[in-house]
Design a protein around this motif. Structure first.
Motif, PDB file in Angstrom:
ATOM      1  N   MET A   1       0.842  -1.191   0.000  1.00  0.00           N
ATOM      2  CA  MET A   1       0.000   0.000   0.000  1.00  0.00           C
ATOM      3  C   MET A   1       0.883   1.250   0.000  1.00  0.00           C
ATOM      4  N   GLU A   2       0.513   2.252  -0.808  1.00  0.00           N
ATOM      5  CA  GLU A   2       1.264   3.499  -0.861  1.00  0.00           C
ATOM      6  C   GLU A   2       1.273   4.168   0.514  1.00  0.00           C
ATOM      7  N   THR A   3       2.445   4.698   0.909  1.00  0.00           N
ATOM      8  CA  THR A   3       2.618   5.252   2.261  1.00  0.00           C
ATOM      9  C   THR A   3       1.632   6.388   2.542  1.00  0.00           C
ATOM     10  N   LYS A   4       1.462   7.288   1.596  1.00  0.00           N
ATOM     11  CA  LYS A   4       0.551   8.428   1.784  1.00  0.00           C
ATOM     12  C   LYS A   4      -0.881   7.945   2.006  1.00  0.00           C
ATOM     13  N   LEU A   5      -1.310   6.974   1.207  1.00  0.00           N
ATOM     14  CA  LEU A   5      -2.657   6.426   1.348  1.00  0.00           C
ATOM     15  C   LEU A   5      -2.814   5.704   2.680  1.00  0.00           C
ATOM     16  N   LEU A   6      -1.779   4.963   3.082  1.00  0.00           N
ATOM     17  CA  LEU A   6      -1.810   4.258   4.362  1.00  0.00           C
ATOM     18  C   LEU A   6      -1.994   5.239   5.510  1.00  0.00           C
ATOM     19  N   TRP A   7      -1.264   6.340   5.489  1.00  0.00           N
ATOM     20  CA  TRP A   7      -1.373   7.339   6.560  1.00  0.00           C
ATOM     21  C   TRP A   7      -2.768   7.975   6.591  1.00  0.00           C
ATOM     22  N   GLU A   8      -3.310   8.244   5.411  1.00  0.00           N
ATOM     23  CA  GLU A   8      -4.663   8.815   5.338  1.00  0.00           C
ATOM     24  C   GLU A   8      -5.680   7.861   5.966  1.00  0.00           C
ATOM     25  N   GLN A   9      -5.517   6.575   5.701  1.00  0.00           N
ATOM     26  CA  GLN A   9      -6.437   5.587   6.269  1.00  0.00           C
ATOM     27  C   GLN A   9      -6.271   5.487   7.789  1.00  0.00           C
ATOM     28  N   ILE A  10      -5.035   5.569   8.265  1.00  0.00           N
ATOM     29  CA  ILE A  10      -4.780   5.541   9.716  1.00  0.00           C
ATOM     30  C   ILE A  10      -5.459   6.737  10.378  1.00  0.00           C
ATOM     31  N   VAL A  11      -5.262   7.922   9.817  1.00  0.00           N
ATOM     32  CA  VAL A  11      -5.856   9.140  10.378  1.00  0.00           C
ATOM     33  C   VAL A  11      -7.378   9.046  10.385  1.00  0.00           C
ATOM     34  N   ASN A  12      -7.944   8.549   9.298  1.00  0.00           N
ATOM     35  CA  ASN A  12      -9.407   8.415   9.218  1.00  0.00           C
ATOM     36  C   ASN A  12      -9.950   7.444  10.254  1.00  0.00           C
ATOM     37  N   LYS A  13      -9.242   6.334  10.454  1.00  0.00           N
ATOM     38  CA  LYS A  13      -9.674   5.356  11.454  1.00  0.00           C
ATOM     39  C   LYS A  13      -9.598   5.930  12.864  1.00  0.00           C
ATOM     40  N   LEU A  14      -8.516   6.645  13.161  1.00  0.00           N
ATOM     41  CA  LEU A  14      -8.372   7.252  14.481  1.00  0.00           C
ATOM     42  C   LEU A  14      -9.478   8.273  14.734  1.00  0.00           C
ATOM     43  N   SER A  15      -9.818   9.040  13.698  1.00  0.00           N
ATOM     44  CA  SER A  15     -10.882  10.042  13.827  1.00  0.00           C
ATOM     45  C   SER A  15     -12.242   9.383  14.018  1.00  0.00           C
ATOM     46  N   LYS A  16     -12.494   8.337  13.256  1.00  0.00           N
ATOM     47  CA  LYS A  16     -13.785   7.653  13.307  1.00  0.00           C
ATOM     48  C   LYS A  16     -13.983   6.913  14.628  1.00  0.00           C
ATOM     49  N   SER A  32       1.095  15.551  10.651  1.00  0.00           N
ATOM     50  CA  SER A  32       2.310  14.730  10.614  1.00  0.00           C
ATOM     51  C   SER A  32       2.462  14.014   9.280  1.00  0.00           C
ATOM     52  N   GLU A  33       3.629  13.457   9.064  1.00  0.00           N
ATOM     53  CA  GLU A  33       3.937  12.749   7.820  1.00  0.00           C
ATOM     54  C   GLU A  33       4.458  11.357   8.144  1.00  0.00           C
ATOM     55  N   LEU A  34       4.033  10.363   7.371  1.00  0.00           N
ATOM     56  CA  LEU A  34       4.486   8.989   7.580  1.00  0.00           C
ATOM     57  C   LEU A  34       5.641   8.658   6.640  1.00  0.00           C
ATOM     58  N   ILE A  35       6.722   8.134   7.215  1.00  0.00           N
ATOM     59  CA  ILE A  35       7.880   7.704   6.424  1.00  0.00           C
ATOM     60  C   ILE A  35       8.026   6.191   6.565  1.00  0.00           C
ATOM     61  N   LYS A  36       8.150   5.505   5.457  1.00  0.00           N
ATOM     62  CA  LYS A  36       8.323   4.051   5.462  1.00  0.00           C
ATOM     63  C   LYS A  36       9.793   3.716   5.337  1.00  0.00           C
ATOM     64  N   LEU A  37      10.352   3.041   6.361  1.00  0.00           N
ATOM     65  CA  LEU A  37      11.746   2.610   6.324  1.00  0.00           C
ATOM     66  C   LEU A  37      11.879   1.222   5.712  1.00  0.00           C
ATOM     67  N   SER A  38      10.910   0.357   6.025  1.00  0.00           N
ATOM     68  CA  SER A  38      10.850  -0.993   5.462  1.00  0.00           C
ATOM     69  C   SER A  38       9.406  -1.469   5.592  1.00  0.00           C
ATOM     70  N   ASP A  39       9.140  -2.707   5.197  1.00  0.00           N
ATOM     71  CA  ASP A  39       7.768  -3.226   5.280  1.00  0.00           C
ATOM     72  C   ASP A  39       7.245  -3.259   6.708  1.00  0.00           C
ATOM     73  N   LYS A  40       8.156  -3.316   7.690  1.00  0.00           N
ATOM     74  CA  LYS A  40       7.728  -3.425   9.085  1.00  0.00           C
ATOM     75  C   LYS A  40       8.254  -2.294   9.964  1.00  0.00           C
ATOM     76  N   GLU A  41       8.784  -1.242   9.343  1.00  0.00           N
ATOM     77  CA  GLU A  41       9.329  -0.124  10.120  1.00  0.00           C
ATOM     78  C   GLU A  41       8.840   1.206   9.553  1.00  0.00           C
ATOM     79  N   PHE A  42       8.201   2.002  10.408  1.00  0.00           N
ATOM     80  CA  PHE A  42       7.683   3.300   9.991  1.00  0.00           C
ATOM     81  C   PHE A  42       8.089   4.372  10.997  1.00  0.00           C
ATOM     82  N   VAL A  43       8.247   5.592  10.508  1.00  0.00           N
ATOM     83  CA  VAL A  43       8.503   6.750  11.356  1.00  0.00           C
ATOM     84  C   VAL A  43       7.431   7.795  11.063  1.00  0.00           C
TER      85      VAL A  43
END
Length: 443
Positions: A1-16, A32-43
């Motif tokens: 999943m694209e990082t930007k789209l993933l972050w948007e979905q996370i934010v929407n879920k937290l809001s909902k 905030s901005e989501l940075i993907k370091l690897s498949d299992k590591e995010f900042v």
């Protein structure tokens, strides 16, 4: 999943789901901005240090939300852009200088993290990232064979990779060095040793408890502690007990030990032991396949410390050498191979004990937990017991279903998911779960 789209979905879920206050969501999360370091590591890059502090309080909520979207647990860190870029520059500089470690070095990458050691691991990584800050000294304590030395070596090696000067001693090595200097009776020799030690960025001392009642060595040691603290340099110590329980040190030394962060490494839980066994099997290059049931059996019955695990895998390796490569090492093999090996306390844990502890909390019988009744108390006891069977015993959903009245795996997964949601949403329920877990594993 694209990082930007993933972050948007996370934010929407937290809001909902309203798990985080709207003010915090708008001020610190949406911006905030989501940075993907690897498949299992995010900042997550946050606009301010205050935002980093606030969002760290909700770290488990973020981990849960990522898990629901990615169907896997991931590592989440929060940082400002300034700190993130600074660390990246350090990494680039390290690569240019071509700093490397010997093969088979003890590092954070080969330290297996589980519920028993995750706090100590996080603290260890923190002091490498921000040496000499609030966690100074870092004091890691726990029984022998649980990974304290590995973490101290990991700190040393990671600090070296960031071009820091590091001095690592066992208590025996440190005592010998200090006593030799003192016995020469030459003040210049003593001052040179102090200067040599104080020139480092990190001073790491393993098994500090063995310095008890060594007054002259401790006087020297106290001077080192003061110098490092005053100059913002990092101190790291390990011990088999908390600072308060150390005998043979004067009060001012105990006060220094307590002035930073004391964090435990607890006894291995079964899931962590299983991960370590699998890691050691891979590292040793065991040619034969080892069945999942065999690994779980070893984790449940014999894995009370890391050194013992290494011994277990060595015996598996020797067993494999005596058999053809096509032989799969199964449960029957390991039961026979280790039939004369004393069982560890982990082997005393079973589903029956879990049901008994949880049932007592909710005043529910074992028969009711396995039955079909669905009152609130029975449902909570049943679902919690299933949850513990998964996280403590690492049983599969099929196994758990069979152990709870023949339920199918989808029912088990649904029960576990319900408990996970309650843990993240309700602080009081989370406290109950932690308390019951400690009672089950005998803390």
């Amino acid at each position: 999943m694209e990082t930007k789209l993933l972050w948007e979905q996370i934010v929407n879920k937290l809001s909902k789901e309203k798990l985080i206050d709207q003010d915090i969501l708008e001020e610190y999360i949406i911006t905030s901005e989501l940075i993907k370091l690897s498949d299992k590591e995010f900042v997550v890059l946050v606009r301010s240090n205050l935002g980093v502090t606030i969002l760290n309080e909700f770290k488990e909520v973020f981990i849960y939300e990522f898990k629901t979207l990615l169907n896997d647990y991931v590592s989440i860190e929060f940082s400002t852009r300034k700190v993130f870029d600074k660390n990246n520059k350090k990494e680039s500089k390290r690569e240019k200088l071509n700093v490397s470690l010997p093969e088979n070095s003890l590092t954070f990458d080969n330290f297996i993290v589980g519920s028993s050691n995750k706090q100590a691991n996080l603290a260890a990584k923190s002091v490498v990232t921000n040496p000499g800050s609030s966690f100074n000294p870092l004091f890691i304590y726990g029984d022998s064979g649980l990974g304290k030395t590995h973490l101290l070596q990991a700190i040393k090696n990671q600090a070296i990779l960031t071009n820091k000067k590091v001095l690592y001693f066992t208590s025996e090595e440190f005592t010998k060095k200090v006593v030799n200097a003192l016995n020469k009776g030459d003040l210049t020799e003593i001052e040179e040793l102090k200067s040599e030690i104080n020139s480092n960025d990190f001073f790491i001392l393993d098994d500090v408890q063995f310095l008890s009642k060594k007054d002259k060595t401790n006087e020297f040691f106290f001077n080192i502690i003061n110098n490092f603290t005053e100059n913002g340099k990092q101190l790291v110590f390990s011990s088999d007990k908390t600072p308060e329980l150390l005998n043979g040190f004067d009060k001012r030394m105990i006060t220094r030990f307590n002035s930073g962060l004391s964090t435990p490494i607890n006894s291995l839980d079964i899931p962590t032991a299983k991960l370590i066994i699998e890691w050691e099997i891979k590292k040793q290059g065991l040619k034969q396949k080892v069945n999942e049931d065999a690994v779980v059996y070893l984790a449940q019955n014999f894995s009370d410390d890391v050194r013992k695990i290494k011994g277990l895998v060595n015996r598996l390796l020797f067993f494999g050498i005596q058999n053809d490569l096509g032989h799969v090492i199964d449960l029957d093999d390991v039961v026979d191979l280790f039939k004369d090996t004393p069982s560890a306390n982990l082997g005393l844990l079973n589903v029956k004990k879990i049901k008994e502890v949880v049932g007592k909390k909710y005043d529910v019988t074992l028969k009711a937990i396995d039955g079909k009744a669905r009152t609130t108390a029975i449902k909570n006891a049943r679902h919690l017991s299933m949850y513990f069977a998964k996280i403590i015993l690492n049983h599969t959903s099929t196994q758990i279903g069979a152990e709870f009245g023949g339920r199918d795996h989808s029912t088990v997964l649904s029960a576990i998911s319900r408990i996970e949601k309650l843990i993240y949403k309700e602080k009081e329920f989370k406290k109950i779960v932690e308390s019951l877990k400690n009672e089950i594993i005998g803390k």
